[in-house]
Design an enzyme around this catalytic site. Sequence first.
Site, PDB file in Angstrom:
ATOM      1  N   ASP A  33      -8.415  -8.492  20.238  1.00 15.82           N
ATOM      2  CA  ASP A  33      -7.856  -9.090  19.022  1.00 15.82           C
ATOM      3  C   ASP A  33      -7.521 -10.551  19.302  1.00 15.82           C
ATOM      4  OD1 ASP A  33      -5.906  -9.725  16.840  1.00 15.82           O
ATOM      5  OD2 ASP A  33      -6.195  -7.615  16.348  1.00 15.82           O
ATOM      6  N   LYS A  34      -7.763 -11.384  18.304  1.00 13.61           N
ATOM      7  CA  LYS A  34      -7.453 -12.813  18.447  1.00 13.61           C
ATOM      8  C   LYS A  34      -5.963 -13.085  18.223  1.00 13.61           C
ATOM      9  CE  LYS A  34      -8.785 -17.155  16.147  1.00 13.61           C
ATOM     10  NZ  LYS A  34      -9.544 -17.693  15.006  1.00 13.61           N
ATOM     11  N   ASP A 134     -14.439  -0.957  -0.067  1.00 12.22           N
ATOM     12  CA  ASP A 134     -15.051  -0.616  -1.369  1.00 12.22           C
ATOM     13  C   ASP A 134     -15.278  -1.861  -2.226  1.00 12.22           C
ATOM     14  OD1 ASP A 134     -12.400  -1.166  -2.021  1.00 12.22           O
ATOM     15  OD2 ASP A 134     -12.025   0.724  -3.072  1.00 12.22           O
ATOM     16  N   GLU A 135     -14.623  -2.979  -1.857  1.00 15.49           N
ATOM     17  CA  GLU A 135     -14.727  -4.190  -2.690  1.00 15.49           C
ATOM     18  C   GLU A 135     -16.151  -4.745  -2.730  1.00 15.49           C
ATOM     19  OE1 GLU A 135     -11.702  -7.093  -2.495  1.00 15.49           O
ATOM     20  OE2 GLU A 135     -10.120  -5.639  -2.129  1.00 15.49           O
ATOM     21  N   SER A 160     -14.844 -10.258  -0.424  1.00 13.26           N
ATOM     22  CA  SER A 160     -15.791  -9.133  -0.523  1.00 13.26           C
ATOM     23  C   SER A 160     -17.225  -9.600  -0.277  1.00 13.26           C
ATOM     24  CB  SER A 160     -15.653  -8.402  -1.864  1.00 13.26           C
ATOM     25  OG  SER A 160     -15.715  -9.282  -2.953  1.00 13.26           O
ATOM     26  N   PRO A 214       5.760 -10.710  -8.098  1.00 15.84           N
ATOM     27  CA  PRO A 214       4.713 -11.362  -8.890  1.00 15.84           C
ATOM     28  C   PRO A 214       3.569 -10.399  -9.246  1.00 15.84           C
ATOM     29  CG  PRO A 214       4.526 -11.996  -6.572  1.00 15.84           C
ATOM     30  CD  PRO A 214       5.689 -11.065  -6.661  1.00 15.84           C
ATOM     31  N   PRO A 291      -7.936 -15.162  -9.714  1.00 13.35           N
ATOM     32  CA  PRO A 291      -9.263 -15.465 -10.260  1.00 13.35           C
ATOM     33  C   PRO A 291     -10.275 -14.396  -9.825  1.00 13.35           C
ATOM     34  CG  PRO A 291      -8.366 -17.348  -9.049  1.00 13.35           C
ATOM     35  CD  PRO A 291      -7.437 -16.202  -8.806  1.00 13.35           C
TER      36      PRO A 291
HETATM   37  P1  NAD Z   1      -5.435  -6.991   9.019  1.00  4.89           P
HETATM   38  O1  NAD Z   1      -5.571  -8.328   8.391  1.00  4.89           O
HETATM   39  O2  NAD Z   1      -4.124  -6.284   8.993  1.00  4.89           O
HETATM   40  O3  NAD Z   1      -5.862  -7.073  10.562  1.00  4.89           O
HETATM   41  C1  NAD Z   1      -6.978  -7.809  10.992  1.00  4.89           C
HETATM   42  C2  NAD Z   1      -6.899  -7.936  12.507  1.00  4.89           C
HETATM   43  O4  NAD Z   1      -8.062  -8.644  12.951  1.00  4.89           O
HETATM   44  C3  NAD Z   1      -5.682  -8.727  12.995  1.00  4.89           C
HETATM   45  O5  NAD Z   1      -5.085  -8.063  14.095  1.00  4.89           O
HETATM   46  C4  NAD Z   1      -6.259 -10.067  13.432  1.00  4.89           C
HETATM   47  O6  NAD Z   1      -5.534 -10.682  14.470  1.00  4.89           O
HETATM   48  C5  NAD Z   1      -7.653  -9.635  13.886  1.00  4.89           C
HETATM   49  N1  NAD Z   1      -8.625 -10.751  13.816  1.00  4.89           N
HETATM   50  C6  NAD Z   1      -8.828 -11.600  12.776  1.00  4.89           C
HETATM   51  N2  NAD Z   1      -9.777 -12.498  13.103  1.00  4.89           N
HETATM   52  C7  NAD Z   1     -10.184 -12.195  14.364  1.00  4.89           C
HETATM   53  C8  NAD Z   1     -11.159 -12.745  15.247  1.00  4.89           C
HETATM   54  N3  NAD Z   1     -11.891 -13.818  14.886  1.00  4.89           N
HETATM   55  N4  NAD Z   1     -11.331 -12.173  16.445  1.00  4.89           N
HETATM   56  C9  NAD Z   1     -10.596 -11.093  16.822  1.00  4.89           C
HETATM   57  N5  NAD Z   1      -9.645 -10.544  16.042  1.00  4.89           N
HETATM   58  C10 NAD Z   1      -9.447 -11.076  14.821  1.00  4.89           C
HETATM   59  O7  NAD Z   1      -6.576  -6.115   8.367  1.00  4.89           O
HETATM   60  P2  NAD Z   1      -6.595  -4.564   7.955  1.00  4.89           P
HETATM   61  O8  NAD Z   1      -6.028  -4.421   6.615  1.00  4.89           O
HETATM   62  O9  NAD Z   1      -6.080  -3.757   9.073  1.00  4.89           O
HETATM   63  O10 NAD Z   1      -8.164  -4.341   7.832  1.00  4.89           O
HETATM   64  C11 NAD Z   1      -8.946  -4.006   8.971  1.00  4.89           C
HETATM   65  C12 NAD Z   1     -10.401  -3.865   8.552  1.00  4.89           C
HETATM   66  O11 NAD Z   1     -10.517  -2.844   7.562  1.00  4.89           O
HETATM   67  C13 NAD Z   1     -10.986  -5.138   7.933  1.00  4.89           C
HETATM   68  O12 NAD Z   1     -12.320  -5.253   8.376  1.00  4.89           O
HETATM   69  C14 NAD Z   1     -10.934  -4.868   6.432  1.00  4.89           C
HETATM   70  O13 NAD Z   1     -11.965  -5.555   5.771  1.00  4.89           O
HETATM   71  C15 NAD Z   1     -11.149  -3.365   6.399  1.00  4.89           C
HETATM   72  N6  NAD Z   1     -10.558  -2.660   5.247  1.00  4.89           N
HETATM   73  C16 NAD Z   1      -9.220  -2.840   4.930  1.00  4.89           C
HETATM   74  C17 NAD Z   1      -8.661  -2.102   3.883  1.00  4.89           C
HETATM   75  C18 NAD Z   1      -7.201  -2.224   3.515  1.00  4.89           C
HETATM   76  O14 NAD Z   1      -6.773  -1.675   2.505  1.00  4.89           O
HETATM   77  N7  NAD Z   1      -6.377  -2.916   4.295  1.00  4.89           N
HETATM   78  C19 NAD Z   1      -9.463  -1.220   3.150  1.00  4.89           C
HETATM   79  C20 NAD Z   1     -10.813  -1.084   3.487  1.00  4.89           C
HETATM   80  C21 NAD Z   1     -11.333  -1.803   4.549  1.00  4.89           C
HETATM   81  O1  DAU Z   2     -10.028  -1.994  -1.684  1.00  2.78           O
HETATM   82  C1  DAU Z   2      -9.887  -2.273  -0.323  1.00  2.78           C
HETATM   83  C2  DAU Z   2      -9.218  -3.615  -0.143  1.00  2.78           C
HETATM   84  O2  DAU Z   2      -7.851  -3.425  -0.486  1.00  2.78           O
HETATM   85  C3  DAU Z   2      -9.333  -4.154   1.281  1.00  2.78           C
HETATM   86  O3  DAU Z   2     -10.684  -4.403   1.571  1.00  2.78           O
HETATM   87  C4  DAU Z   2      -8.528  -5.451   1.431  1.00  2.78           C
HETATM   88  O4  DAU Z   2      -8.567  -5.886   2.783  1.00  2.78           O
HETATM   89  C5  DAU Z   2      -7.102  -5.168   1.027  1.00  2.78           C
HETATM   90  O5  DAU Z   2      -6.353  -6.374   1.074  1.00  2.78           O
HETATM   91  C6  DAU Z   2      -7.037  -4.567  -0.377  1.00  2.78           C
HETATM   92  O6  DAU Z   2      -7.423  -5.548  -1.375  1.00  2.78           O
HETATM   93  P1  DAU Z   2      -6.616  -5.741  -2.758  1.00  2.78           P
HETATM   94  O7  DAU Z   2      -6.884  -7.103  -3.249  1.00  2.78           O
HETATM   95  O8  DAU Z   2      -6.859  -4.605  -3.686  1.00  2.78           O
HETATM   96  O9  DAU Z   2      -5.090  -5.589  -2.184  1.00  2.78           O
HETATM   97  P2  DAU Z   2      -3.757  -6.390  -2.526  1.00  2.78           P
HETATM   98  O10 DAU Z   2      -2.648  -5.641  -1.845  1.00  2.78           O
HETATM   99  O11 DAU Z   2      -3.888  -7.841  -2.260  1.00  2.78           O
HETATM  100  O12 DAU Z   2      -3.603  -6.192  -4.094  1.00  2.78           O
HETATM  101  C7  DAU Z   2      -3.543  -4.905  -4.693  1.00  2.78           C
HETATM  102  C8  DAU Z   2      -3.486  -5.103  -6.204  1.00  2.78           C
HETATM  103  O13 DAU Z   2      -2.222  -5.697  -6.550  1.00  2.78           O
HETATM  104  C9  DAU Z   2      -4.536  -6.061  -6.735  1.00  2.78           C
HETATM  105  O14 DAU Z   2      -4.974  -5.615  -8.016  1.00  2.78           O
HETATM  106  C10 DAU Z   2      -3.799  -7.391  -6.879  1.00  2.78           C
HETATM  107  C11 DAU Z   2      -2.381  -6.959  -7.206  1.00  2.78           C
HETATM  108  N1  DAU Z   2      -1.314  -7.845  -6.694  1.00  2.78           N
HETATM  109  C12 DAU Z   2      -1.317  -8.172  -5.372  1.00  2.78           C
HETATM  110  C13 DAU Z   2      -0.348  -8.983  -4.832  1.00  2.78           C
HETATM  111  C14 DAU Z   2      -0.372  -9.359  -3.371  1.00  2.78           C
HETATM  112  C15 DAU Z   2      -0.302  -8.285  -7.536  1.00  2.78           C
HETATM  113  O15 DAU Z   2      -0.278  -7.967  -8.733  1.00  2.78           O
HETATM  114  N2  DAU Z   2       0.667  -9.099  -7.011  1.00  2.78           N
HETATM  115  C16 DAU Z   2       0.680  -9.461  -5.689  1.00  2.78           C
HETATM  116  O16 DAU Z   2       1.601 -10.234  -5.282  1.00  2.78           O
END
Ligand code: NAD
Ligand code: DAU
Length: 353
Positions: A33-34, A134-135, A160, A214, A291
Amino acid sequence: MNILVTGGAGFIGSHVVRLFVNRYPDYNIVNMDKLTYAGNLANLADVEERPNYTFVRADICDYERVLEILKEHKIEGIIHLAAESHVDRSIRDPFSFAQTNVMGTLSLLQAARNYWESLPEGYEGKRFYHISTDEVYGALDFDGTFFTEETKYAPHSPYSASKASSDHFVRAYHDTYGMPTIVTNCSNNYGPYQFPEKLIPLFINNIRRGKQLPVYGKGENVRDWLYVEDHARAIDIIFHRGKTADTYNIGGFNEWRNIDLIKVIIATVDRLLGNPEGASLSLIKYVTDRPGHDLRYAIDSSKLKEELGWEPSLQFEEGIERTVRWYLDNEAWMEQVTSGEYMRYYDEMYNNR
Ligand code: NAD
Ligand code: DAU
């Protein structure tokens, strides 16, 4: 097996590392991890002393360093989660998403190819598992349809688009070089250790601090929520038993309109803090929409259930209760991750809405 998990200090990655370290004492789990703003070694404090766990700080974009790590640890399996993951950030800074998510994934693929092709057994017994979202499928209408593995890619945000591009590169490495790859596309995860820029931990933290909530647009957008440990369990099953070159969708069959979910979060936090019912509803503030905000995501994960027997195990009510409790009980963690640089970013971004 010797397994490299990239992004293991992030939200989902830390749950994957914990599961593998605990469940497979005979494996060596290397977490690379970075440690960007989203990476936090405190997420793995409970496993850091385990003999089958190693942490290496490195950037997936650094091809030479990645190659060195693969060779040094004789890596046989890669579970690739490292990414820039927040949609709002991608709108402000698309370049860093292309750099990490596209070029970083390519660098990792090429290093794996170079190393594995240099071995006498080649790709035999190897696996490159790419975690996607899924995005990449774009957005659905309110028509009851779902994303399936056959849905055409139609990403809308720079995030996405960068994930879609990385998925294509992973598949290209299978089709062109014969690398044993696998891709999964998962819906929104929630649970402990999620960075509080994402909706659920952000709102829990804001309610506790009496800050505004928000809500983008009218709060009508729909997301399908999955408890993060259920995702980690799916990753375990698919890593071991998924079909090479295949794709699986992972989802919760658990759709929520943002505003309805927000009201559940408010009710749960208020109850656990001993506030009068509905006390924090007044913190809701409707703000300018994101947006290109995707209207609805909904995942059909029946292929995964039919082929590999996975389905979500946790009811949403229990998952959200556990999650809210965790954030309220782990104030020190929240203080640590919201200090300094992140708060400056947050205030600038949200005060401008
Ligand atoms: P996160 O942002 O919490 O964690 C990302 C991690 O990657 C961090 O520890 C960061 O330090 C590391 N990282 C970033 N850039 C790097 C680099 N250049 N080299 C090495 N490490 C690096 O993300 P998350 O929510 O845990 O998501 C993890 C993966 O799952 C992502 O690929 C994301 O697209 C995917 N994903 C997330 C969700 C969700 O709801 N969070 C859903 C579906 C898929
Ligand atoms: O669907 C999987 C994705 O889910 C992952 O690939 C992404 O890494 C993860 O961040 C997440 O994306 P979303 O954009 O759906 O998640 P987020 O928590 O940013 O937002 C969830 C919903 O809530 C979205 O419709 C935007 C809205 N939102 C989000 C924030 C941060 C608000 O209304 N207010 C907010 O302040």
